[in-house]
Design an enzyme around this catalytic site. Sequence first.
Site, PDB file in Angstrom:
ATOM      1  N   CYS A   1       3.237  15.472  33.676  1.00 53.44           N
ATOM      2  CA  CYS A   1       3.880  16.044  32.607  1.00 53.44           C
ATOM      3  C   CYS A   1       3.949  15.484  31.197  1.00 53.44           C
ATOM      4  CB  CYS A   1       5.194  16.774  33.060  1.00 53.44           C
ATOM      5  SG  CYS A   1       5.162  17.907  34.496  1.00 53.44           S
TER       6      CYS A   1
ATOM      7  N   HIS B   1      10.656  18.025  27.199  1.00 49.49           N
ATOM      8  CA  HIS B   1       9.991  18.561  28.181  1.00 49.49           C
ATOM      9  C   HIS B   1      10.747  19.795  28.956  1.00 49.49           C
ATOM     10  CE1 HIS B   1       7.202  19.146  31.537  1.00 49.49           C
ATOM     11  NE2 HIS B   1       7.809  18.905  32.472  1.00 49.49           N
TER      12      HIS B   1
ATOM     13  N   ASN C   1       7.160  25.723  33.390  1.00 51.13           N
ATOM     14  CA  ASN C   1       6.787  24.326  33.313  1.00 51.13           C
ATOM     15  C   ASN C   1       5.245  24.336  33.217  1.00 51.13           C
ATOM     16  OD1 ASN C   1       6.333  21.676  33.368  1.00 51.13           O
ATOM     17  ND2 ASN C   1       7.457  21.268  35.224  1.00 51.13           N
TER      18      ASN C   1
HETATM   19  O1  UT7 Z   1       8.036  18.277  35.670  1.00 49.58           O
HETATM   20  C1  UT7 Z   1       8.148  17.976  36.990  1.00 49.58           C
HETATM   21  C2  UT7 Z   1       8.174  19.159  38.014  1.00 49.58           C
HETATM   22  N1  UT7 Z   1       9.325  19.132  38.724  1.00 49.58           N
HETATM   23  C3  UT7 Z   1      10.540  19.760  38.635  1.00 49.58           C
HETATM   24  O2  UT7 Z   1      10.848  20.263  37.528  1.00 49.58           O
HETATM   25  C4  UT7 Z   1      11.901  19.809  39.589  1.00 49.58           C
HETATM   26  C5  UT7 Z   1      13.183  19.362  39.088  1.00 49.58           C
HETATM   27  N2  UT7 Z   1      13.946  20.227  39.953  1.00 49.58           N
HETATM   28  C6  UT7 Z   1      14.417  21.409  39.877  1.00 49.58           C
HETATM   29  O3  UT7 Z   1      14.171  22.032  38.705  1.00 49.58           O
HETATM   30  C7  UT7 Z   1      15.644  21.771  40.995  1.00 49.58           C
HETATM   31  O4  UT7 Z   1      15.748  21.067  41.851  1.00 49.58           O
HETATM   32  C8  UT7 Z   1      14.805  23.297  41.699  1.00 49.58           C
HETATM   33  C9  UT7 Z   1      14.807  24.271  40.674  1.00 49.58           C
HETATM   34  C10 UT7 Z   1      13.453  22.901  42.144  1.00 49.58           C
HETATM   35  C11 UT7 Z   1      15.634  23.638  42.772  1.00 49.58           C
HETATM   36  O5  UT7 Z   1      16.864  23.816  42.395  1.00 49.58           O
HETATM   37  P1  UT7 Z   1      18.176  23.407  43.295  1.00 49.58           P
HETATM   38  O6  UT7 Z   1      19.353  23.798  42.718  1.00 49.58           O
HETATM   39  O7  UT7 Z   1      18.171  22.215  43.343  1.00 49.58           O
HETATM   40  O8  UT7 Z   1      18.020  24.200  44.462  1.00 49.58           O
HETATM   41  P2  UT7 Z   1      17.819  23.531  45.829  1.00 49.58           P
HETATM   42  O9  UT7 Z   1      16.442  22.672  46.200  1.00 49.58           O
HETATM   43  O10 UT7 Z   1      19.065  22.702  46.506  1.00 49.58           O
HETATM   44  O11 UT7 Z   1      17.897  24.976  46.757  1.00 49.58           O
HETATM   45  C12 UT7 Z   1      18.677  25.749  46.903  1.00 49.58           C
HETATM   46  C13 UT7 Z   1      18.647  27.003  47.865  1.00 49.58           C
HETATM   47  C14 UT7 Z   1      17.607  26.508  49.121  1.00 49.58           C
HETATM   48  O12 UT7 Z   1      18.263  27.225  50.460  1.00 49.58           O
HETATM   49  P3  UT7 Z   1      19.224  26.672  51.468  1.00 49.58           P
HETATM   50  O13 UT7 Z   1      18.797  25.379  52.129  1.00 49.58           O
HETATM   51  O14 UT7 Z   1      20.546  26.212  50.354  1.00 49.58           O
HETATM   52  O15 UT7 Z   1      19.444  27.843  52.298  1.00 49.58           O
HETATM   53  C15 UT7 Z   1      16.383  26.757  48.839  1.00 49.58           C
HETATM   54  O16 UT7 Z   1      15.573  27.034  50.040  1.00 49.58           O
HETATM   55  O17 UT7 Z   1      17.505  27.747  47.194  1.00 49.58           O
HETATM   56  C16 UT7 Z   1      16.558  27.913  48.095  1.00 49.58           C
HETATM   57  N3  UT7 Z   1      15.167  28.288  47.399  1.00 49.58           N
HETATM   58  C17 UT7 Z   1      15.016  29.472  46.758  1.00 49.58           C
HETATM   59  N4  UT7 Z   1      15.632  30.677  46.683  1.00 49.58           N
HETATM   60  C18 UT7 Z   1      15.174  31.764  46.123  1.00 49.58           C
HETATM   61  C19 UT7 Z   1      14.292  27.312  46.669  1.00 49.58           C
HETATM   62  N5  UT7 Z   1      13.636  27.975  46.060  1.00 49.58           N
HETATM   63  C20 UT7 Z   1      13.655  29.375  46.033  1.00 49.58           C
HETATM   64  C21 UT7 Z   1      13.339  30.244  45.118  1.00 49.58           C
HETATM   65  N6  UT7 Z   1      13.943  31.623  45.581  1.00 49.58           N
HETATM   66  N7  UT7 Z   1      12.294  30.399  44.414  1.00 49.58           N
END
Ligand code: UT7
Length: 373
Positions: A111, A249, A279
């Site tokens: 990125c 970014h 992104n």
């Molecule tokens: O440029 C480099 C690219 N990388 C990034 O930008 C990643 C940076 N990280 C993030 O932006 C965030 O960590 C995410 C957006 C990827 C995830 O957000 P989070 O608040 O850290 O959520 P999480 O990973 O803790 O997931 C919470 C819940 C999980 O369910 P459980 O285990 O609590 O039951 C996930 O399975 O949300 C679930 N989940 C979703 N639910 C609906 C994950 N993705 C989705 C989705 N829709 N698309």
Amino acid sequence: MTHAAITGWGKCMPPAVLSNADLATFLDTDDEWITTRTGIRERRVSHVPALELAYVASARALACAGLAAGELDLIVYGSCSNDEQIPNSASGLQFRLGATAAAAMDVNTACTSFLYSLSTATAMIRTGVVRNALVVGVEVIAPFMDWANRNVSVLFGDGCAAVALQACDSAEGVLGEKLGCFADARQTLRVRGTGLTYANGTVTYGDTLWDFDGQEIFKRAVLGMSQASADVLAKCGYVIADVDLVVPHQANLRIIEFVAKRARAPMDKVYVTVHRYGNMSAATVPVALVDALEEGRVTPHSLILTPAFGGGLTYCSHLIRWGERTTPLRTTDIDLPPCERTALEMVREFMARKVTPGRSTPGLLAPRFPESA
Ligand code: UT7
């Protein structure tokens, strides 16, 4: 001393829009989760290869600068989604533009590729190696996205922008930068199936498998972007109050808000595009810069800070002094061919191309070779 002024800018956004509601037609997700966790409402899906987006954006940037392609000494192509590995993409762009006098190199820091490319071109201009350069940030991620994986497929989009740099005597362009990499966390973002480790397996788009630790990336992103911003401001003798616009970014609105809070930058000084594009990896910062110019958010002599992070995990922050001009010298009619399909139709096609049910890690420890070889 010679500096590298940004004298031209142009973006090329694929027209097909993929909404959160579109994603919810084939994924267990919904608009509310995506908008509250990321700020993303929609993203673009490209109907053309990355090189075509790069060609149109570059033609626009050159027209904006009033530069002919033949005047370019250098093209730096920042991307991690090259249409082909060999030959490099910058040579394809040189050929397409007719920039026959230009050296042509690719830079891949995921990125942050555009910003590392900007550093590379700026350094070559400052040291007198070249005088006129083109720097591209482009990404076409849709063809190798693992669309069935909701952890990643809701986050990314396609897009491109380019800037033209020219040697000048006034203190313009990149004033300074801090570049870094948390290599101990490089396994937190890995796309298996995209490199030559996987060659001579199935030659097709994808069978990609994304390893992705969102929470760890989130923490490192905030840390890297904040520290790099503090470092570059100190190095250049400025404080955050001197900065007119932060163009970060855009991976997640919450990351942007954390970085702004740590830097003590009010959000009205932070330019945000994540809701409309998601992104776009290397394309994110240059597209945001072009949008900010088009909306009048960049004014003559603005001081701009561009914190970023990406796979690797690379991070950086640049301090840029804008010049006098904030409008293009010329425009061009060069444009993309029309798009005949919806974004959702294209995504469904990419999903149908996946060939290996069950998706084991392909060829990692035991590379496969064709039997006839
Ligand atoms: O440029 C480099 C690219 N990388 C990034 O930008 C990643 C940076 N990280 C993030 O932006 C965030 O960590 C995410 C957006 C990827 C995830 O957000 P989070 O608040 O850290 O959520 P999480 O990973 O803790 O997931 C919470 C819940 C999980 O369910 P459980 O285990 O609590 O039951 C996930 O399975 O949300 C679930 N989940 C979703 N639910 C609906 C994950 N993705 C989705 C989705 N829709 N698309």
